[in-house]
Design an enzyme around this catalytic site. Structure first.
Site, PDB file in Angstrom:
ATOM      1  N   ARG A 147     -19.587-112.105  75.065  1.00 24.81           N
ATOM      2  CA  ARG A 147     -21.012-111.822  74.853  1.00 24.81           C
ATOM      3  C   ARG A 147     -21.743-112.113  76.153  1.00 24.81           C
ATOM      4  O   ARG A 147     -21.547-113.180  76.749  1.00 24.81           O
ATOM      5  CB  ARG A 147     -21.524-112.734  73.739  1.00 24.81           C
ATOM      6  N   TYR A 159     -33.672-115.817  75.978  1.00 20.57           N
ATOM      7  CA  TYR A 159     -32.736-116.259  74.936  1.00 20.57           C
ATOM      8  C   TYR A 159     -31.286-116.255  75.453  1.00 20.57           C
ATOM      9  O   TYR A 159     -30.863-115.324  76.134  1.00 20.57           O
ATOM     10  CB  TYR A 159     -32.797-115.343  73.695  1.00 20.57           C
ATOM     11  N   ASP A 210     -26.537-110.099  72.125  1.00 15.93           N
ATOM     12  CA  ASP A 210     -27.363-110.605  71.026  1.00 15.93           C
ATOM     13  C   ASP A 210     -28.834-110.374  71.367  1.00 15.93           C
ATOM     14  O   ASP A 210     -29.349-110.940  72.334  1.00 15.93           O
ATOM     15  CB  ASP A 210     -27.086-112.105  70.844  1.00 15.93           C
ATOM     16  N   HIS A 212     -31.179-111.135  69.287  1.00 14.41           N
ATOM     17  CA  HIS A 212     -31.811-112.306  68.655  1.00 14.41           C
ATOM     18  C   HIS A 212     -33.148-111.984  68.010  1.00 14.41           C
ATOM     19  O   HIS A 212     -34.159-112.676  68.231  1.00 14.41           O
ATOM     20  CB  HIS A 212     -31.929-113.466  69.647  1.00 14.41           C
ATOM     21  N   GLU A 236     -26.248-107.237  68.431  1.00 13.37           N
ATOM     22  CA  GLU A 236     -26.459-108.166  67.309  1.00 13.37           C
ATOM     23  C   GLU A 236     -27.942-108.421  67.040  1.00 13.37           C
ATOM     24  O   GLU A 236     -28.734-108.526  67.988  1.00 13.37           O
ATOM     25  CB  GLU A 236     -25.753-109.479  67.664  1.00 13.37           C
ATOM     26  N   GLU A 262     -26.211-113.808  60.802  1.00 14.72           N
ATOM     27  CA  GLU A 262     -25.987-115.248  61.012  1.00 14.72           C
ATOM     28  C   GLU A 262     -27.021-116.096  60.280  1.00 14.72           C
ATOM     29  O   GLU A 262     -26.760-117.253  59.989  1.00 14.72           O
ATOM     30  CB  GLU A 262     -25.943-115.593  62.502  1.00 14.72           C
ATOM     31  N   ARG A 283     -22.163-111.005  59.796  1.00 16.91           N
ATOM     32  CA  ARG A 283     -21.959-112.240  60.563  1.00 16.91           C
ATOM     33  C   ARG A 283     -22.111-113.530  59.762  1.00 16.91           C
ATOM     34  O   ARG A 283     -22.187-114.619  60.340  1.00 16.91           O
ATOM     35  CB  ARG A 283     -22.916-112.250  61.757  1.00 16.91           C
ATOM     36  N   GLU A 339     -16.907-115.389  66.478  1.00 20.60           N
ATOM     37  CA  GLU A 339     -17.617-115.999  67.622  1.00 20.60           C
ATOM     38  C   GLU A 339     -17.019-117.376  67.904  1.00 20.60           C
ATOM     39  O   GLU A 339     -16.707-118.123  66.983  1.00 20.60           O
ATOM     40  CB  GLU A 339     -19.108-116.137  67.281  1.00 20.60           C
ATOM     41  N   TRP A 402     -38.034-115.978  67.690  1.00 26.50           N
ATOM     42  CA  TRP A 402     -37.170-116.561  68.718  1.00 26.50           C
ATOM     43  C   TRP A 402     -35.768-116.037  68.531  1.00 26.50           C
ATOM     44  O   TRP A 402     -35.301-115.789  67.447  1.00 26.50           O
ATOM     45  CB  TRP A 402     -37.173-118.097  68.645  1.00 26.50           C
TER      46      TRP A 402
HETATM   47  O1  LIG Z   1     -24.451-117.530  68.260  1.00 32.89           O
HETATM   48  C1  LIG Z   1     -25.348-116.729  68.096  1.00 32.89           C
HETATM   49  O2  LIG Z   1     -25.196-115.512  68.010  1.00 32.89           O
HETATM   50  C2  LIG Z   1     -26.717-117.229  67.991  1.00 32.89           C
HETATM   51  O3  LIG Z   1     -27.625-116.434  67.875  1.00 32.89           O
HETATM   52  C3  LIG Z   1     -26.854-118.686  68.021  1.00 32.89           C
HETATM   53  C4  LIG Z   1     -28.090-119.189  67.299  1.00 32.89           C
HETATM   54  O4  LIG Z   1     -29.210-119.061  68.123  1.00 32.89           O
HETATM   55  C5  LIG Z   1     -27.883-120.613  66.933  1.00 32.89           C
HETATM   56  O5  LIG Z   1     -26.686-120.765  66.241  1.00 32.89           O
HETATM   57  C6  LIG Z   1     -29.050-121.119  66.109  1.00 32.89           C
HETATM   58  O6  LIG Z   1     -28.762-122.384  65.610  1.00 32.89           O
HETATM   59 MG   LIG Z   2     -26.832-114.540  67.218  1.00 36.40          MG
END
Ligand SMILES: O=C(O)C(=O)C[C@H](O)[C@H](O)CO
Ligand SMILES: [Mg+2]
Length: 402
Positions: A147, A159, A210, A212, A236, A262, A283, A339, A402
């Protein structure tokens, strides 16, 4: 066999972890991860005050019944705190069942579907050049999937760009750190990063990214299209997924594979995404999605639609979750990728485990149960240290994702 006691261990060997230890009258002990980053004590209290009293005297072999008891019986269903607490119990009970049977967890699930678990590591750098170098380091370590996250010109604290180029650890302060987000700058930069990565390393390795949750569906569609020439393994969390329909627009406009989940904690969070084939990878993972028992239901639903698993495995999921996840990944027929952010040496010492990395794959061990234990004496040396995840604001001060 009966559950005689259970306790919650909160420890901070570099970062906070919450672990449930379940004891039985026959001396068999099971453990489960209950870590919810930035909200650790809420899960600890849920377990100690509301769940553990209900476990005492129950037969630990009745995993399904205990799961239903904690889910239906609470009346208040779903949510990350509840589902992480249920996951911790469920994981500990599967651990006990494996130990009683003398079998590793993957055998209880149905046996091996593969020899090793393909994992992706996290490469990040302060700028494009540093990120290209960081990806090179992962390639040198044997990773087949990486990643890539990079600092973005004009964006402070982007991020995924962490402390040093080999780690990412966002929970960094007692109150949330404020970061700034600028979508046009990001959209302009991200394709250049992947163009450079493909130019430098070719197409032999899988590259992941990601977003995010930062984009609108239309912006995500634009990014997916722009990244198509670089053939990502996945993009992602392109947009927040509470509104599952939002992914229809992205899907219609790009063939870049999509991963999400996630922050999901039940099958209901992803039902539409899966049934309408709006994503390629789901995920959800053991600790935040109700344990092995519930994750298996999600994976089975996903299998009907050729959606594969790609479980979350950031460092805020403890080695206990990783151990259980690796057994799950070893079994699950529709596995995609796992991951894997390496834990620190302090964390690994607190949670002795029998899984290991070799040549881009993680391998679960053959010890009965999930193969991870906790050294409680050592854990006691690392007291809880409150830490929050950051927040993001747009340049005009508007709170963003975020
Ligand atoms: O691992 C990832 O893909 C993340 O986005 C990590 C997250 O920000 C994290 O696990 C939040 O606790
Ligand atoms: Mg993530």
């Amino acid at each position: 066999m009966k559950i005689t006691s259970a306790r919650v261990v909160v420890t901070c060997p570099g970062r906070n972890f919450v672990t449930l230890v379940v004891e039985t009258d026959e001396g068999v002990v099971g453990i489960g991860d209950a870590t919810l980053n930035g909200r650790e004590l809420a899960v600890a209290s849920y377990l100690t005050d509301h769940v553990i009293p209900c476990l005492i005297g129950r037969d630990p072999a009745r995993i399904e019944d205990i799961w239903q008891y904690l889910y239906r019986g609470a009346y208040w269903r779903r949510g990350p705190v509840t589902m992480s607490a249920i996951a911790a119990v469920d994981t500990a009970l599967w651990d006990i069942k494996g130990k009683v049977a003398g079998l590793p967890l993957y055998q209880l699930l149905g046996g091996r579907s593969r020899d090793g678990v393909l994992v992706y590591g996290h490469a990040n750098g302060a700028d494009l050049e540093a990120t290209v170098d960081a990806v090179g380091k992962y390639i040198d370590m044997g990773y087949k999937a990486i990643r890539a996250q990079s600092g973005i010109p004009g964006i402070d604290k982007a991020y995924g760009v962490g402390r040093g180029d080999m780690h990412y650890e966002p929970a960094d302060a007692r109150l949330p750190t404020e970061t700034v987000w600028d979508t046009p700058k990001y959209l302009n930069f991200a394709p250049k990063l992947f163009e450079k990565l493909r130019e430098t390393y070719g197409f032999e390795h899988h590259l992941l990214h990601d977003v995010h949750h930062r984009l609108t569906p239309n912006e995500a569609a634009q990014l997916g299209k722009a990244l198509e020439p670089y053939r990502l393994f996945w993009m992602e969390d392109a947009t927040p997924a509470e509104n599952q329909e939002a992914f229809r627009h992205i899907r219609r406009h790009t063939t870049t594979p999509l991963a999400v989940g996630e922050v999901f904690n039940t099958i209901w969070d992803c039902k539409q995404l899966i049934e309408e084939q709006l994503i390629d990878y789901i995920r959800c993972t053991v600790v935040h999605a109700g344990g092995i028992t519930h994750l298996r239901r999600i994976a089975d639903l996903a299998a009907l639609y050729q959606v594969r698993t790609g479980s979350h495995g950031a460092t805020d999921l403890s080695p206990v979750c990783m151990g259980a996840a690796l057994h799950f990944d070893t079994w699950v027929p529709n596995f995609g990728i796992q991951e894997y952010m390496r834990h620190t040496e302090e964390t690994d010492a607190v949670f002795p485990h029998d899984y290991g990395f070799e040549d881009g794959f993680l391998f679960c061990g053959e010890a009965p149960g999930h193969g991870v234990t906790i050294d409680e004496k050592l854990a006691a040396k690392y007291p809880y240290d409150p830490a929050c995840l950051p927040i993001a604001r747009l340049e005009d001060g508007t709170l963003w994702n975020w």
